[in-house]
Design an enzyme around this catalytic site. Sequence first.
Site, PDB file in Angstrom:
ATOM      1  CG  HIS A  22      20.430   2.759   5.706  1.00 25.78           C
ATOM      2  ND1 HIS A  22      21.319   2.522   4.684  1.00 25.78           N
ATOM      3  CD2 HIS A  22      20.741   1.870   6.681  1.00 25.78           C
ATOM      4  CE1 HIS A  22      22.132   1.531   5.027  1.00 25.78           C
ATOM      5  NE2 HIS A  22      21.808   1.117   6.244  1.00 25.78           N
ATOM      6  CD  GLU A  23      19.382   1.915  10.306  1.00 24.93           C
ATOM      7  OE1 GLU A  23      19.194   0.684  10.411  1.00 24.93           O
ATOM      8  OE2 GLU A  23      20.519   2.401  10.108  1.00 24.93           O
TER       9      GLU A  23
ATOM     10  CG  HIS B  41      18.768  -2.595   7.543  1.00 31.53           C
ATOM     11  ND1 HIS B  41      19.510  -3.553   6.893  1.00 31.53           N
ATOM     12  CD2 HIS B  41      19.603  -1.526   7.686  1.00 31.53           C
ATOM     13  CE1 HIS B  41      20.739  -3.080   6.649  1.00 31.53           C
ATOM     14  NE2 HIS B  41      20.813  -1.844   7.115  1.00 31.53           N
TER      15      HIS B  41
ATOM     16  CD  GLU C 268      24.152  -1.770   4.778  1.00 28.83           C
ATOM     17  OE1 GLU C 268      23.627  -2.354   5.750  1.00 28.83           O
ATOM     18  OE2 GLU C 268      24.367  -0.550   4.752  1.00 28.83           O
TER      19      GLU C 268
HETATM   20 ZN    ZN Z   1      22.613  -0.666   7.056  1.00 26.94          ZN
END
Ligand code: ZN
Length: 497
Positions: free
Chosen positions: A262-263, A266, A292
């Site tokens: 997830h990170e 980003h 996001e």
């Molecule tokens: Zn996030």
Amino acid sequence: MKLYDDFLETVREISVLRSISGLLHWDQETFLPPGGVASRAEQLHRLSGLIHRKATSQALRKKLEALSEKKHWGRLSPTQKANVREIRRGVERAAKIPASLVRETVKTTALAQHEWAKARQADDYKRFAPWLEKVLHLKRQTADCLGFNNRYDALLDGFEPEMRILKLRPLFVRLKSALVPLFQKTCEAHKGRPKTEWPGTFPVAAQKKLNEKLLEVIGFDRNRGRLDVTTHPFCMGMPSDVRLTTRYDEKNPLDAFYSTLHEAGHGLYEQGFAEEHFHTPMGEAVSMGIHESQSRLWENMVGRSRPFLKYFLGVFRDFFPGPFGNLSADDLFRRVNRVEPRLIRVESDEISYNLHILLRFEIEQSLLDGDLPVGEAPAVWNAKIKEMLGLTPPNNRLGILQDVHWATGAIGYFPTYTLGNLYAAEWRLQIRKALPDLDTAVARGDFRGLLEWLKANIHSKGMLYTAPELCQKITGHPLAETPFIAYLREKYEKESA
Ligand code: ZN
């Protein structure tokens, strides 16, 4: 143009100072020894004062005014116009809020966060309630200073520029009416599946290597970034150097794995900005929702797909041959895509996650409008959870006290998570059209095509377009909920059949 060059020099200076502040925050969360806390607070305080003075200076405002005059504006390139437009947006927003209100908000939310942590620990909503009241009071004042038609819009615009409640409400109503039956049907189909528990323990040292391998495979440039450990994972781009954090659970290696993915989603966005635009809006993310969309695309749409799991099962087996040796790719897919009602948002599956967000969206609007008294919020929370998920929180810790957002003053932030999912599904549809062989490549551990598409269409554009414009540009239509619903149906209905 000298005027523009001077303007950009100031913009870069402010952005570099902000990145220094970011680095100090990153250090505070990762390596700062306890005895350094007080001097770090002093450093951050001085630096934020300096940034605030520069970002709201008369000199900067004069340059913006001049650049907005017809004779200068007409000579700016689209890239330059985007930089002026976005800096003007920020400066105008900041100028409307009196310094005393900003100071009061910083002070109150710092205390409110502290009180929230204590209240959550003790499961004592009454302790937090007066602080939530204070935060709401300040946020109403802030919204009134910003002067939108609707208070919620004023706050939402700070996270998702140009998104309005008039657009968001019907979008979310349609989303909810599709998600609720799909969720119930899928829960029914998934009943009796094995829980995502893993036998034995997974040493952190080995998990760290697994996460480094993940970053390498998906194309995160470790020469321009690193991965460390924090209680709450985050990503910080500075922007040529991107710091990711994760957290390890010795009982479940997939916890850190998906939080890193997830990170990293980003982080890949931040690494994909054009170098010539670093430290200007053209080298920054469009909005929280678009940011996001990157993390959720990688974490869920890619990371929980069959081809991805087919490739990574081999990697998991290299690191942990015991627990993963006898697991089939199919088993793994079922385990990481188990749908069931859960009280905690961050532990939810990709369908019900959005129901959690819609609930917060409804409640924070009523709280801000004053229609819902703070004291009655837990009861409303519990009733809505019961209605949507069929569960009743046994306490407020597993209910209204679970998120820190409201204590930090981030009211109007929650919708950006679901917007991220909706945008991600829009991108996914276009990616599949552009890269028909993507599944085969992903099953081989080849993510280059995907990353190049994201870089060319989203990352490298920085803030050239606003979020609605970007969606229009890429998909040919405004943001809709239908691609996300179609994605979920395709995944869960087909697989349950
Ligand atoms: Zn996030």
